[in-house]
Design a protein around this motif. Structure first.
Motif, mmCIF file in Angstrom:
data_model
loop_
_atom_site.group_PDB
_atom_site.id
_atom_site.type_symbol
_atom_site.label_atom_id
_atom_site.label_comp_id
_atom_site.label_asym_id
_atom_site.label_seq_id
_atom_site.Cartn_x
_atom_site.Cartn_y
_atom_site.Cartn_z
ATOM 1 N N GLN A 24 0.876 -1.175 0.000
ATOM 2 C CA GLN A 24 0.000 0.000 0.000
ATOM 3 C C GLN A 24 0.908 1.218 0.000
ATOM 4 N N ASN A 63 -7.972 -5.754 1.101
ATOM 5 C CA ASN A 63 -8.187 -4.957 -0.109
ATOM 6 C C ASN A 63 -9.056 -3.742 0.202
ATOM 7 N N LYS A 65 -9.107 -2.088 2.815
ATOM 8 C CA LYS A 65 -8.299 -1.114 3.548
ATOM 9 C C LYS A 65 -7.183 -0.539 2.670
ATOM 10 N N GLY A 66 -7.193 -0.924 1.381
ATOM 11 C CA GLY A 66 -6.238 -0.338 0.446
ATOM 12 C C GLY A 66 -5.003 -1.175 0.167
#
Length: 72
Positions: A24, A63, A65-66
């Motif tokens: 991320q 996913n 949460k980025g």
């Protein structure tokens, strides 16, 4: 881009099949730890789910949460 390595299968099944990296952009180790902990708690609360279902739940949570899982 922050890269954090973990063995994806060991998290939920206890045996590793592939090494993967959760990525991320701009995320810290602390943020990864918090997000991972929240997703693990959500996954573990699904008592009657199969291991493949739990893997999908965990991945969907991360996913959401980025985070993106990239196999190496």
């Amino acid at each position: 881009m922050k890269k954090l390595v973990l063995i994806c299968a060991i998290t939920l099944t206890g045996c590793a099949s592939k090494e993967a990296v959760w990525e991320q952009a701009g995320a810290s180790d602390k943020q990864f730890g918090m997000d991972r902990g929240q997703c693990m708690a959500q996954t573990e609360s699904t008592v009657f789910a199969s291991v493949p279902q739990k893997m999908r739940i965990y991945t969907a949570c991360m996913n959401g949460k980025g985070w993106q899982l990239v196999e190496k």
